[in-house]
Design a protein around this motif. Sequence first.
Motif, PDB file in Angstrom:
ATOM      1  N   LYS A 172      15.001  68.743  94.681  1.00 29.36           N
ATOM      2  CA  LYS A 172      13.921  67.682  93.420  1.00 29.36           C
ATOM      3  C   LYS A 172      14.617  66.691  92.874  1.00 29.36           C
ATOM      4  CE  LYS A 172      10.794  66.365  89.754  1.00 29.36           C
ATOM      5  NZ  LYS A 172       9.990  67.365  88.164  1.00 29.36           N
ATOM      6  N   GLU A 173      15.732  67.186  92.306  1.00 31.46           N
ATOM      7  CA  GLU A 173      16.882  65.979  92.117  1.00 31.46           C
ATOM      8  C   GLU A 173      17.009  65.112  93.495  1.00 31.46           C
ATOM      9  OE1 GLU A 173      20.114  67.363  89.226  1.00 31.46           O
ATOM     10  OE2 GLU A 173      18.695  67.864  87.612  1.00 31.46           O
ATOM     11  N   VAL A 174      18.802  66.218  93.805  1.00 32.87           N
ATOM     12  CA  VAL A 174      18.803  65.062  94.835  1.00 32.87           C
ATOM     13  C   VAL A 174      17.699  64.302  95.881  1.00 32.87           C
ATOM     14  CG1 VAL A 174      19.691  65.477  97.441  1.00 32.87           C
ATOM     15  CG2 VAL A 174      20.433  67.256  95.373  1.00 32.87           C
ATOM     16  N   MET A 175      16.624  64.596  96.100  1.00 33.41           N
ATOM     17  CA  MET A 175      15.688  63.216  96.729  1.00 33.41           C
ATOM     18  C   MET A 175      15.695  62.758  95.833  1.00 33.41           C
ATOM     19  SD  MET A 175      15.707  64.654  99.515  1.00 33.41           S
ATOM     20  CE  MET A 175      14.618  62.746 100.181  1.00 33.41           C
ATOM     21  N   GLN A 176      15.200  62.442  94.890  1.00 30.00           N
ATOM     22  CA  GLN A 176      15.407  61.407  93.179  1.00 30.00           C
ATOM     23  C   GLN A 176      16.355  60.397  93.877  1.00 30.00           C
ATOM     24  OE1 GLN A 176      14.917  63.373  89.460  1.00 30.00           O
ATOM     25  NE2 GLN A 176      12.413  63.927  90.139  1.00 30.00           N
ATOM     26  N   PHE A 177      17.511  61.651  93.242  1.00 33.11           N
ATOM     27  CA  PHE A 177      19.151  60.294  93.891  1.00 33.11           C
ATOM     28  C   PHE A 177      19.444  59.778  95.033  1.00 33.11           C
ATOM     29  CE2 PHE A 177      23.594  60.702  95.379  1.00 33.11           C
ATOM     30  CZ  PHE A 177      23.802  59.481  94.738  1.00 33.11           C
ATOM     31  N   LEU A 178      18.793  60.213  96.308  1.00 33.68           N
ATOM     32  CA  LEU A 178      18.692  59.860  97.398  1.00 33.68           C
ATOM     33  C   LEU A 178      17.697  58.836  97.379  1.00 33.68           C
ATOM     34  CD1 LEU A 178      19.598  62.328  99.890  1.00 33.68           C
ATOM     35  CD2 LEU A 178      21.567  61.030  98.976  1.00 33.68           C
ATOM     36  N   GLU A 179      16.631  58.996  97.153  1.00 39.25           N
ATOM     37  CA  GLU A 179      15.461  57.722  96.820  1.00 39.25           C
ATOM     38  C   GLU A 179      16.047  56.641  96.240  1.00 39.25           C
ATOM     39  OE1 GLU A 179      10.915  57.522  95.827  1.00 39.25           O
ATOM     40  OE2 GLU A 179      11.899  59.016  95.902  1.00 39.25           O
ATOM     41  N   GLN A 180      16.605  56.910  95.006  1.00 37.88           N
ATOM     42  CA  GLN A 180      17.351  55.470  94.415  1.00 37.88           C
ATOM     43  C   GLN A 180      18.948  54.751  94.804  1.00 37.88           C
ATOM     44  OE1 GLN A 180      18.170  57.222  90.648  1.00 37.88           O
ATOM     45  NE2 GLN A 180      16.493  57.281  89.904  1.00 37.88           N
TER      46      GLN A 180
END
Length: 280
Positions: A112-120
């Motif tokens: 979840k945290e990784v995907m939020q970072f990659l999306e940003q």
Amino acid sequence: MNIASVKFPISASCRGINSDITKRLAFKRPCNLHGMSFKSIALRKSWVSSRISAIGSKGDSNNYRHNSSPAEKVDEFYICINEKKLKQLGECVSRDACFYDFAFTKPFKGKKEVMQFLEQLSCSMGKNVKFKVRQICQGQHDDDDDDDGFTAAANWHLEWKEEQIPFTRGCSFFKLSRQGENIVIRRAEIVIESPIKPGGIVLTLLKTLTSLFDDFPQLAEWFLRSPHAILRWIMKIYNIFVAPLVTPLLDGYIRLWSITVRLFSYAFNILIFISKYFIK
């Protein structure tokens, strides 16, 4: 540290990779990248799938297919970021992924945290900024607990409309594993070029630091075990003695510039309003 030995067969080629890529695959000397040892011989004709390979970026995001190797997975990872294919990007990341981007103070743990970072990250790049992956190396992760572990390393830079952006070169190191029939990224460590180039000052600081460590070994051991403790003490000293003096000055400076910007904005709008009458 786990060591992944990488050996290139004397006669080898990369099926599915264009000729422009294979020109970039030969290393001229042995090197060591983040625990992955690479010994290379120029690639030639036949591909041996059981050995380790180095694969250059294809460059064309429309040519990639369903990947079957760690290098192809890393290539797909960057293509998905460039093309903002977040759903497909999520399929490249494992559920227990951990990303260490050393531009940040803390790692991103969990999918979840990784995907939020990659999306940003993908959103911040806009439409014209793209990752240009220059080279990808892959290897077998030598870990008794993980028979299907792989390692990969990529060096890259950012481009705006195919023009390289200064100070955006970087290297990424990946640990991958099999999840069913798919290969996924479990861990990533990302190092980005610093815009500050201190040159020889770094060597002077290193010499001073090592001398202090040698002269005070007990203090050095304490510092290396708990470097954050010193930072907390520095922040406490700053908040008690420095912040009360600096904060009001910074607030006043920011307000002054805010007023200046508003005045320029008003003046610019007045000039536009007046110019409409002269244009008529």
